[in-house]
Design a protein around this motif. Structure first.
Motif: not given
Length: 119
Positions: A20-21, A55-59, A87-89
């Motif tokens: 995700w950017i 879903d947090v990353l998609d938002q 995963d949040g890296c």
């Protein structure tokens, strides 16, 4: 307004995992989501232990797949952006002050969890 073109280099490591950017201040994003440090913990089997929901990353950002190129238009001066795995890296933070082309690649994957990296 700045135009940023981001090309994710095709690599075998994390080939099926989207990144995700995220156009945001990295420290503020980490604080808001309770993240400490850039890397996830690793399980005994060598897999990353997820510390953020997709879903947090998609938002928060835009997905980019292996080998894909995306274009972003940034309106704010000195916009900040970084990349995240599912995963949040996290990657390093880039400060954008002009039109540019960035290459996103993958680091790690053997002894450490893989993570996005801007070249």
């Amino acid at each position: 307004m700045y135009t940023v073109q981001i090309h994710r280099k095709k690599k075998m490591a994390s080939a099926l995992m989207p990144y995700w950017i995220i156009v945001s201040d990295k420290e503020a994003f980490m604080k808001q989501n309770g993240l400490e440090g850039d890397l996830c913990e690793q399980s005994a089997a060598g897999f990353p232990i997820s510390r953020i929901r997709m879903d947090v990353l998609d938002q928060a950002g835009m997905r980019i797949r292996n080998g894909e190129t995306i274009t972003l238009e940034l309106e704010e001066p000195s916009a900040r952006l970084f990349a995240s795995t599912m995963d949040g890296c996290l990657s390093s933070e880039m400060i954008i002050t002009e039109d540019c082309i960035l290459t996103l690649t993958t680091k790690g994957g053997w002894r450490t969890v893989s993570r996005p990296w801007f070249e």
